[in-house]
Design an enzyme around this catalytic site. Structure first.
Site, mmCIF file in Angstrom:
data_model
loop_
_atom_site.group_PDB
_atom_site.id
_atom_site.type_symbol
_atom_site.label_atom_id
_atom_site.label_comp_id
_atom_site.label_asym_id
_atom_site.label_seq_id
_atom_site.Cartn_x
_atom_site.Cartn_y
_atom_site.Cartn_z
ATOM 1 N N HIS A 196 6.108 12.896 -2.489
ATOM 2 C CA HIS A 196 5.761 13.209 -1.113
ATOM 3 C C HIS A 196 6.709 14.290 -0.585
ATOM 4 C CE1 HIS A 196 3.021 10.017 -1.346
ATOM 5 N NE2 HIS A 196 3.609 9.108 -0.595
ATOM 6 N N LYS A 221 4.386 4.169 10.990
ATOM 7 C CA LYS A 221 5.402 3.571 10.116
ATOM 8 C C LYS A 221 6.694 4.383 10.167
ATOM 9 C CE LYS A 221 2.118 1.660 6.724
ATOM 10 N NZ LYS A 221 1.564 1.849 5.354
ATOM 11 N N CYS A 274 7.365 4.652 1.939
ATOM 12 C CA CYS A 274 7.822 5.652 0.962
ATOM 13 C C CYS A 274 8.267 6.956 1.617
ATOM 14 C CB CYS A 274 6.728 5.912 -0.070
ATOM 15 S SG CYS A 274 5.089 6.192 0.639
#
Length: 346
Positions: free
Chosen positions: A243, A214, A129
């Site tokens: 985020h 990631k 994400c």
């Protein structure tokens, strides 16, 4: 218009239910929609385009006759069912981390590297994400001058812990406001209300967390720059959704603030929100529920020769997961890649 049989695995979770909602919002050409979940949820009703659909069990055989399968499932489930879907003729778009770094599986953000969809073999990975929101902003700058180094600090909302994470924050805030001790954490490692937790996911031997790696590996893969210098710190913050990322970017050649702002203002999926006089900048409460990545605080980094600082916010449930998966499906349809996959298998 040609229509397609679509399945959503994990359809009742936060990301899966958002996938269903975005399929309807985008008026995706669905012929039949199959909603798949674990056995205990079979028969649960879900509204879609004015009709009531009922959840089915997510077995391997459930993907018979499916053209596109969207996965919002845990890694172990995706590892088993995504190949089963592809074997039965579907293109699987998976939101788990399982396939992201597999060299035989494209990792795609449509605004960044849609060309990688052409070499899929039945499975396409949806990135992390935070990586999605960040790379949508990095790509226009990278196109002006190759990025040499990125230093990122990510401030990640509790929706990264799904609905349970949001409920934990709300409950602890209510407890404290009422004068009680906050409920003990069950989703996060520590109390999240009125607190920051300076790590996300498990630690690796090098002191970085899996969440931090990631972004590093996925950004390199999608920009096709395997040696790009990237470092980041992932922080859990008491925000319900969206985020945020503070980015320091070093480019090979000088990119002025004006050049960056102009490129970002024209970039797909991006909205520049950067007005010092009006004090308008990206904020989670302004971005939540939207489809665009907001970027602002764009300024030169005077500590290095070719540096920029910026701040971005994206809805991690939508663009950071569900929306990106549906956008991938849109590109597959637009480019005839669903039919091409079916020809390859025949």
């Amino acid at each position: 218009m040609k229509t397609y049989n679509v399945a959503v695995a994990g359809a009742l979770g936060l990301v899966g239910s958002t996938m269903v909602r975005i399929l309807e919002e985008y008026d995706f050409p669905v012929n039949r929609l199959k909603l798949l979940e674990s056995k205990e949820w079979v028969g649960t009703p879900v509204r879609f385009k004015g009709e009531t659909l009922f959840v089915e069990e997510g077995t391997e055989d459930a993907f018979e006759g499916v053209d596109i399968a969207l996965f919002a499932t845990h890694e172990a489930v995706s590892a088993k069912l995504a190949p089963a879907a592809a074997k039965r003729g579907a293109i699987a778009i998976d939101n788990s981390r399982h396939f992201r770094l597999d060299p035989n599986v494209p990792l795609v953000v449509p605004e960044v590297n849609p060309e990688d969809l052409k070499w899929h073999n039945g499975i396409i990975a949806n990135p992390n994400c935070t990586t999605i929101g960040t790379i949508v902003v990095l790509k226009p700058i990278h196109d002006i001058s190759p990025i040499k180094r990125v230093v990122a600090s990510t401030y990640q909302a509790v929706s990264g812990g799904a609905i349970r994470g949001q409920l934990e924050l709300k409950k602890q805030c209510v407890d404290i406001a009422a004068g009680f001790e906050p409920s003990p954490p069950t989703v996060f490692a520590y109390q999240i209300a009125y607190n920051l937790i300076p790590f996300i996911d498990v630690f690796e031997d090098d002191g970085y967390t899996r969440e931090e790696w990631k972004m590093i590996h996925e950004t390199r893969k999608m920009l096709h720059v395997p040696d790009m210098a990237i470092t980041d710190t992932a922080i859990r913050v008491p925000v319900l959704n969206c985020h945020s990322v503070s980015c320091n970017i070093e480019t090979r050649d000088k990119v002025t603030v004006q050049q960056a702002r102009e490129a970002l203002s024209k970039a797909p999926g991006v909205k520049v929100v950067d007005d010092i006089e009006k004090l308008e900048f990206p904020q989670p409460i302004r971005v939540s529920g939207g489809n665009l990545v907001h970027v602002g605080r764009i300024r030169e980094d005077f500590s290095i020769e070719n540096g920029l600082n910026l701040f971005l916010v994206s809805d991690n449930v939508r663009k950071g997961a569900a929306q990106n998966a549906v956008q991938i499906a849109q590109v597959l349809v637009e480019q005839g890649l669903v039919e091409e996959w079916q020809r390859r298998r025949s």
